[in-house]
Design a protein around this motif. Structure first.
Motif, PDB file in Angstrom:
ATOM      1  N   LEU A   7      33.604  65.903  23.920  1.00  0.00           N
ATOM      2  CA  LEU A   7      32.594  66.943  24.066  1.00  0.00           C
ATOM      3  C   LEU A   7      32.606  67.358  25.527  1.00  0.00           C
ATOM      4  N   GLU A   8      32.998  68.579  25.793  1.00  0.00           N
ATOM      5  CA  GLU A   8      33.026  69.066  27.169  1.00  0.00           C
ATOM      6  C   GLU A   8      31.884  70.054  27.345  1.00  0.00           C
ATOM      7  N   LEU A   9      30.917  69.683  28.169  1.00  0.00           N
ATOM      8  CA  LEU A   9      29.754  70.516  28.431  1.00  0.00           C
ATOM      9  C   LEU A   9      29.998  71.320  29.690  1.00  0.00           C
ATOM     10  N   LEU A  10      29.826  72.632  29.599  1.00  0.00           N
ATOM     11  CA  LEU A  10      29.974  73.509  30.756  1.00  0.00           C
ATOM     12  C   LEU A  10      28.591  73.651  31.382  1.00  0.00           C
ATOM     13  N   ILE A  11      28.328  72.835  32.393  1.00  0.00           N
ATOM     14  CA  ILE A  11      27.021  72.794  33.047  1.00  0.00           C
ATOM     15  C   ILE A  11      26.845  74.004  33.958  1.00  0.00           C
ATOM     16  N   ALA A  12      27.871  74.315  34.697  1.00  0.00           N
ATOM     17  CA  ALA A  12      27.888  75.470  35.598  1.00  0.00           C
ATOM     18  C   ALA A  12      29.320  75.984  35.625  1.00  0.00           C
ATOM     19  N   GLU A  13      29.517  77.122  36.268  1.00  0.00           N
ATOM     20  CA  GLU A  13      30.847  77.746  36.324  1.00  0.00           C
ATOM     21  C   GLU A  13      31.931  76.756  36.729  1.00  0.00           C
ATOM     22  N   ASP A  14      31.622  75.902  37.698  1.00  0.00           N
ATOM     23  CA  ASP A  14      32.621  74.967  38.216  1.00  0.00           C
ATOM     24  C   ASP A  14      32.266  73.498  37.942  1.00  0.00           C
ATOM     25  N   MET A  15      31.376  73.262  36.990  1.00  0.00           N
ATOM     26  CA  MET A  15      30.961  71.885  36.709  1.00  0.00           C
ATOM     27  C   MET A  15      31.004  71.620  35.211  1.00  0.00           C
ATOM     28  N   ARG A  16      31.865  70.680  34.833  1.00  0.00           N
ATOM     29  CA  ARG A  16      32.003  70.274  33.438  1.00  0.00           C
ATOM     30  C   ARG A  16      31.775  68.769  33.334  1.00  0.00           C
ATOM     31  N   VAL A  17      31.144  68.382  32.245  1.00  0.00           N
ATOM     32  CA  VAL A  17      30.922  66.968  31.971  1.00  0.00           C
ATOM     33  C   VAL A  17      31.546  66.683  30.610  1.00  0.00           C
ATOM     34  N   THR A  18      32.347  65.618  30.534  1.00  0.00           N
ATOM     35  CA  THR A  18      33.007  65.272  29.278  1.00  0.00           C
ATOM     36  C   THR A  18      32.498  63.926  28.775  1.00  0.00           C
ATOM     37  N   TRP A  19      32.135  63.895  27.499  1.00  0.00           N
ATOM     38  CA  TRP A  19      31.756  62.664  26.806  1.00  0.00           C
ATOM     39  C   TRP A  19      32.802  62.430  25.738  1.00  0.00           C
ATOM     40  N   VAL A  20      33.258  61.204  25.620  1.00  0.00           N
ATOM     41  CA  VAL A  20      34.230  60.833  24.596  1.00  0.00           C
ATOM     42  C   VAL A  20      33.503  59.943  23.594  1.00  0.00           C
ATOM     43  N   VAL A  21      33.513  60.372  22.327  1.00  0.00           N
ATOM     44  CA  VAL A  21      32.798  59.633  21.283  1.00  0.00           C
ATOM     45  C   VAL A  21      33.721  59.421  20.090  1.00  0.00           C
ATOM     46  N   GLY A  22      33.423  58.418  19.312  1.00  0.00           N
ATOM     47  CA  GLY A  22      34.202  58.139  18.116  1.00  0.00           C
ATOM     48  C   GLY A  22      34.034  59.251  17.079  1.00  0.00           C
ATOM     49  N   ARG A  23      35.135  59.647  16.478  1.00  0.00           N
ATOM     50  CA  ARG A  23      35.099  60.687  15.447  1.00  0.00           C
ATOM     51  C   ARG A  23      34.238  60.247  14.270  1.00  0.00           C
ATOM     52  N   ASP A  24      34.408  59.007  13.815  1.00  0.00           N
ATOM     53  CA  ASP A  24      33.621  58.517  12.691  1.00  0.00           C
ATOM     54  C   ASP A  24      32.135  58.435  13.041  1.00  0.00           C
ATOM     55  N   LEU A  25      31.813  58.082  14.285  1.00  0.00           N
ATOM     56  CA  LEU A  25      30.428  58.020  14.732  1.00  0.00           C
ATOM     57  C   LEU A  25      29.795  59.408  14.660  1.00  0.00           C
ATOM     58  N   LEU A  26      30.501  60.422  15.156  1.00  0.00           N
ATOM     59  CA  LEU A  26      29.972  61.786  15.119  1.00  0.00           C
ATOM     60  C   LEU A  26      29.810  62.266  13.684  1.00  0.00           C
ATOM     61  N   TYR A  27      30.787  61.983  12.847  1.00  0.00           N
ATOM     62  CA  TYR A  27      30.702  62.383  11.440  1.00  0.00           C
ATOM     63  C   TYR A  27      29.509  61.711  10.749  1.00  0.00           C
ATOM     64  N   ALA A  28      29.332  60.420  10.986  1.00  0.00           N
ATOM     65  CA  ALA A  28      28.197  59.705  10.386  1.00  0.00           C
ATOM     66  C   ALA A  28      26.873  60.320  10.840  1.00  0.00           C
ATOM     67  N   ASN A  47      27.067  75.763  26.957  1.00  0.00           N
ATOM     68  CA  ASN A  47      28.248  75.876  26.101  1.00  0.00           C
ATOM     69  C   ASN A  47      28.948  74.528  26.045  1.00  0.00           C
ATOM     70  N   CYS A  48      29.443  74.205  24.866  1.00  0.00           N
ATOM     71  CA  CYS A  48      30.103  72.923  24.654  1.00  0.00           C
ATOM     72  C   CYS A  48      31.351  73.138  23.812  1.00  0.00           C
ATOM     73  N   THR A  49      32.439  72.529  24.217  1.00  0.00           N
ATOM     74  CA  THR A  49      33.661  72.549  23.428  1.00  0.00           C
ATOM     75  C   THR A  49      33.873  71.155  22.868  1.00  0.00           C
ATOM     76  N   LEU A  50      33.977  71.073  21.544  1.00  0.00           N
ATOM     77  CA  LEU A  50      34.344  69.825  20.890  1.00  0.00           C
ATOM     78  C   LEU A  50      35.840  69.893  20.652  1.00  0.00           C
ATOM     79  N   SER A  51      36.573  68.867  21.060  1.00  0.00           N
ATOM     80  CA  SER A  51      38.026  68.849  20.920  1.00  0.00           C
ATOM     81  C   SER A  51      38.474  67.608  20.176  1.00  0.00           C
ATOM     82  N   TYR A  52      39.417  67.819  19.273  1.00  0.00           N
ATOM     83  CA  TYR A  52      40.041  66.710  18.562  1.00  0.00           C
ATOM     84  C   TYR A  52      41.537  66.827  18.740  1.00  0.00           C
ATOM     85  N   ASP A  53      42.139  65.781  19.292  1.00  0.00           N
ATOM     86  CA  ASP A  53      43.575  65.737  19.510  1.00  0.00           C
ATOM     87  C   ASP A  53      44.161  64.674  18.592  1.00  0.00           C
TER      88      ASP A  53
END
Length: 152
Positions: free
Chosen positions: A53-74, A38-44
């Motif tokens: 991009l917050e990836l729910l790896i396990a119940e208590d383990m999350r990994v967050t990647w921060v990427v450019g909005r324009d990069l993702l859109y492209a 499961n992944c939550t994409l968030s825009y603030d």
């Protein structure tokens, strides 16, 4: 004057609620029992240039990647990104509904597939909230510069 429901933030823009998309990422090279994440994409709008991009790896383990909005859109239209994050649509383009995300670390690479249309529509909502080219109006550049200076 601030519109009802909006507060002035310390970056100089209006306080607006973040918008999110919950999606499922399918790990292309993983064992079947761990191939769905499961992944939550968030825009603030108060941090208007990036998507989290917050990836729910396990119940208590999350990994967050921060990427450019324009990069993702492209990446919803063609190959985008370099280095530790790349994104691209399926070869058939927008009419095929797969978006690929590749995340790299020094000794590992993970490639995921997700729903292209859902991500594209959600990204369009972020551009409705904060149109392309207006992001800098939400930032207080003087306050930002001050925060980068060493304490007096």
């Amino acid at each position: 004057m601030t519109a009802p429901g909006q507060e002035h933030n310390h970056f100089g823009g209006s306080e607006r609620a973040p918008i999110t998309l919950l999606t499922t990422l399918h790990l292309l090279s993983g064992p079947p029992e761990s191939s769905t994440i499961n992944c939550t994409l968030s825009y603030d709008p108060n941090d208007p240039y990036v998507i989290r991009l917050e990836l729910l790896i396990a119940e208590d383990m999350r990994v967050t990647w921060v990427v450019g909005r324009d990069l993702l859109y492209a990446g919803t239209e063609g190959l985008s990104g370099d280095g530790d994050f790349k994104v691209w649509p399926s070869r058939g383009g927008y009419h095929h509904s797969t978006l690929y995300l590749q995340l790299k670390r020094p000794n590992s690479v993970a490639t995921f597939a997700t729903n292209l249309r859902a991500v594209r529509h959600w990204l369009q909502d972020t551009y409705t909230l904060v149109p392309h080219g207006t992001e800098s109006a939400l930032l207080d550049w003087a306050a930002l510069a001050q925060s980068l200076l060493p304490p007096a």
